[in-house]
Design an enzyme around this catalytic site. Structure first.
Site, PDB file in Angstrom:
ATOM      1  N   GLU A 226      21.805  41.365  10.252  1.00 27.37           N
ATOM      2  CA  GLU A 226      22.490  42.511   9.654  1.00 27.37           C
ATOM      3  C   GLU A 226      21.849  42.873   8.317  1.00 27.37           C
ATOM      4  OE1 GLU A 226      26.885  42.670  11.339  1.00 27.37           O
ATOM      5  OE2 GLU A 226      26.741  41.173   9.764  1.00 27.37           O
TER       6      GLU A 226
ATOM      7  N   PHE B 259      29.575  52.818   8.728  1.00 28.26           N
ATOM      8  CA  PHE B 259      29.128  51.461   8.427  1.00 28.26           C
ATOM      9  C   PHE B 259      28.008  51.491   7.379  1.00 28.26           C
ATOM     10  CE2 PHE B 259      30.548  48.633  12.255  1.00 28.26           C
ATOM     11  CZ  PHE B 259      31.849  49.069  12.102  1.00 28.26           C
ATOM     12  N   SER B 260      27.430  50.322   7.139  1.00 24.07           N
ATOM     13  CA  SER B 260      26.523  50.177   5.998  1.00 24.07           C
ATOM     14  C   SER B 260      25.269  51.031   6.073  1.00 24.07           C
ATOM     15  CB  SER B 260      26.125  48.714   5.856  1.00 24.07           C
ATOM     16  OG  SER B 260      27.210  48.014   5.321  1.00 24.07           O
TER      17      SER B 260
ATOM     18  N   TRP C 283      39.757  44.506   6.835  1.00 21.40           N
ATOM     19  CA  TRP C 283      38.721  45.401   7.366  1.00 21.40           C
ATOM     20  C   TRP C 283      39.321  46.380   8.359  1.00 21.40           C
ATOM     21  CZ3 TRP C 283      36.575  47.203  11.764  1.00 21.40           C
ATOM     22  CH2 TRP C 283      35.304  47.761  11.675  1.00 21.40           C
TER      23      TRP C 283
ATOM     24  N   ASP D  95      30.328  45.038   2.469  1.00 18.05           N
ATOM     25  CA  ASP D  95      28.956  45.204   1.951  1.00 18.05           C
ATOM     26  C   ASP D  95      28.805  46.247   0.831  1.00 18.05           C
ATOM     27  OD1 ASP D  95      28.913  43.958   4.386  1.00 18.05           O
ATOM     28  OD2 ASP D  95      27.611  45.409   5.353  1.00 18.05           O
TER      29      ASP D  95
ATOM     30  N   GLN E 140      31.365  49.381   1.472  1.00 20.92           N
ATOM     31  CA  GLN E 140      32.181  49.423   2.682  1.00 20.92           C
ATOM     32  C   GLN E 140      33.637  49.314   2.231  1.00 20.92           C
ATOM     33  OE1 GLN E 140      31.026  49.265   6.502  1.00 20.92           O
ATOM     34  NE2 GLN E 140      30.153  50.751   5.098  1.00 20.92           N
TER      35      GLN E 140
HETATM   36  C1  FRU Z   1      27.840  43.331   7.516  1.00 16.71           C
HETATM   37  C2  FRU Z   1      28.398  44.375   8.457  1.00 16.71           C
HETATM   38  C3  FRU Z   1      27.349  45.409   8.762  1.00 16.71           C
HETATM   39  C4  FRU Z   1      28.161  46.612   9.127  1.00 16.71           C
HETATM   40  C5  FRU Z   1      29.342  46.477   8.203  1.00 16.71           C
HETATM   41  C6  FRU Z   1      30.642  46.975   8.761  1.00 16.71           C
HETATM   42  O1  FRU Z   1      28.780  42.710   6.730  1.00 16.71           O
HETATM   43  O2  FRU Z   1      28.885  43.762   9.626  1.00 16.71           O
HETATM   44  O3  FRU Z   1      26.426  45.026   9.734  1.00 16.71           O
HETATM   45  O4  FRU Z   1      27.464  47.802   8.924  1.00 16.71           O
HETATM   46  O5  FRU Z   1      29.463  45.112   7.877  1.00 16.71           O
HETATM   47  O6  FRU Z   1      31.644  47.008   7.809  1.00 16.71           O
END
Ligand code: FRU
Length: 494
Positions: free
Chosen positions: A219, A98-99, A63, A39, A55
């Site tokens: 999200e 996270f975001s 990831w 994100d 991110q």
């Molecule tokens: C959306 C998400 C968010 C979270 C982030 C983690 O793509 O799942 O909800 O904060 O990515 O990387």
């Protein structure tokens, strides 16, 4: 667990990000300095520049251990890397930062709010909201983090799904943030929290709850107004396909409606997909100093990011081009920001070209371009049944867009683009019935095709893996079409 410190990340990305030649990256779509991105985060205008965090896992193209990468731009087109801004180095965010979002504080500081994730002894991931304050380069986490925890949630909401705060200031001068939550049935709720100083937060209301019509968890919420209309943008998980408006899996939806400031509730009047393409998720917006509402999203999607090929590159994940959001007749339209036009070079123009069968046109080729094309039937009494454009084409590869006027369907298709995975490679959407006519604005960069249909009424975004040496473009019509086309290379390097 070994904590990934910011210092270590900054050293690692400097050593390894600099080694990636510019020719290996898109020309104007932001990629992580090195490693993985998902994100966009903290998209904001601060101290005369647009800041875009993301991110970020610098250490691998998958990831893991979310950091916040950081880039700045003066025009939303050319991005300059800054050192990573946040690392998962505190107890409350040890599993990841996270975001979240950012805004300029009245005193001139840059305010960041994000979700800190901690894996507890029970193996579960607890999500809380945390703050960092900085100067555009360095960010200090607030000593009283986390500022919102499961204790601040209304009863029945999950402490494991409480994430992605969007901060803003409302007319009353107070700070607010909207955070995604999940109820006992597994459905999303957007929770509104308020604060007079940005540090001390309290629950205000459930801004809107998912009635089960649109996916499950929502999200990355965004919440803003264009004129008198309020909009909520969400990235719902686990959607069920509905006609061609919603596809299954992870989607993006704009809820268009009104905001009752007394009740602090949002009322949805209509909903639409934000981008009908294959690779689009987690959009975030800002308001530019001139008032425009600008959106950037992750030009990937969780359902399609298992595309091999990117594994051979030292980065994975790109951001879309920055897009201006416009409301017309109660619908959300989007177009690339006008700043992109400053990078147009080498105009090639054709008017009234007849396409019957397959045709290519001198000067219409390349991988980094901005092209507008108007398609009309050659014979309005006998409208063609399919008009196709092939991009990034060589002997073995191509990606296509197809227009079927009888059904008013538009389609993106990258099956032949060189992917080694059997995931989604096609997607379709409904377009307005214009009697066989359609207008397309197509933005291509080395690894993507973004199509804006009929003045931005629909957008369709597709990431492609095809080697940049595949540069041909051609047209195909199984009847007769007449096209006008204006094509510019973007930047001189192509
Ligand atoms: C959306 C998400 C968010 C979270 C982030 C983690 O793509 O799942 O909800 O904060 O990515 O990387």
């Amino acid at each position: 667990m070994e904590l990934k410190t910011l210092e270590k990340a900054r050293k690692y990305e400097k050593e390894n990000g600099e080694k990636i030649p510019a020719s290996e990256r898109p020309l104007f779509h932001l990629t992580p300095y090195v490693g993985w991105t998902n994100d966009p985060n903290g998209f904001s205008y601060y101290n005369g520049k647009y800041h875009l965090f993301y991110q970020y896992n610098p250490y691998d193209t998958r990831w893991d251990s979310m950091h916040w990468g950081h880039a700045v731009s003066t025009d939303l087109v050319k991005w300059e890397y800054l050192p990573a801004a946040l690392a998962p180095e505190d107890d409350y965010d040890s599993f990841g930062c996270f975001s979240g979002t950012a805004m300029e504080l009245p005193g001139g500081k840059h305010f960041v709010i994000y979700t800190g994730v901690k894996k507890a002894e029970d193996g579960k991931e607890y999500q809380t909201q945390c703050i960092a304050i900085g100067d555009g380069l360095n960010y200090k986490k607030y000593e009283n983090n986390p500022v919102l925890t499961s204790k601040d949630l209304p009863g029945g909401l999950s402490p494991y799904d409480f994430r992605d705060p969007k901060v803003f200031k409302d007319r009353d001068g107070k700070f607010y943030c909207v955070v995604g939550g999940k109820d006992e049935k597994g459905l999303g709720e957007l929770l509104l929290f308020g604060s007079s100083d940005g540090l001390d937060w309290h629950f205000e209301s459930v801004l809107i709850a998912n009635d089960g019509e649109i996916g499950c968890m929502w999200e990355c919420p965004d919440f803003f107004s264009i004129g008198e209309t309020s909009l909520v943008l969400i990235s719902p998980q686990d959607m069920v396909a509905k006609g061609l408006e919603y596809h299954s899996g992870n989607g993006t939806v704009a809820l268009i409606g009104s905001y009752d400031r007394t009740e602090k509730k949002f009322f949805k009047h209509s909903a639409q997909t934000i981008d009908h393409g294959i690779d689009f998720y987690a959009p975030e917006t800002l308001q530019a100093p001139d008032g425009r509402r600008i959106m950037i999203a992750w030009m990937q999607n969780w359902d399609t990011c298992n595309t091999s090929g990117f594994k051979s590159r030292p980065w994975f994940g790109q951001m879309t081009v920055a897009r201006e959001l416009i409301l017309k007749d109660g619908k959300l339209f989007q177009l690339p920001v006008r700043e992109l036009e400053n990078y147009r070079r080498e105009k090639v123009e054709y008017k009234g070209v007849e396409i019957e069968g397959v045709k290519s046109l001198e000067g219409i080729e390349g991988r980094c371009l901005d092209m507008t094309i108007k398609v009309k039937p050659g014979d309005y009494d006998k409208i063609f049944s399919r008009f196709t454009m092939y991009f990034a084409k060589d002997e073995d590869h191509s990606s296509r867009i197809n227009f079927y006027p009888a059904e008013n369907i538009f389609e993106t298709d990258r099956r032949q683009s060189g992917s080694r995975r059997a995931n989604i490679h096609q997607r379709s959407c409904n377009v307005k019935d214009l009697g066989g006519e359609i207008e397309l604005r197509i933005i291509m960069d080395r690894f993507s095709i973004e199509v804006f249909i009929n003045g931005g009424e629909q957008a369709m975004t597709t990431a492609i893996l095809t080697d940049p040496s595949a540069r041909e473009i051609c047209f195909e019509c199984d009847g007769k079409a007449v096209i006008d086309i204006t094509k510019y290379s973007l930047f001189s390097e192509d």
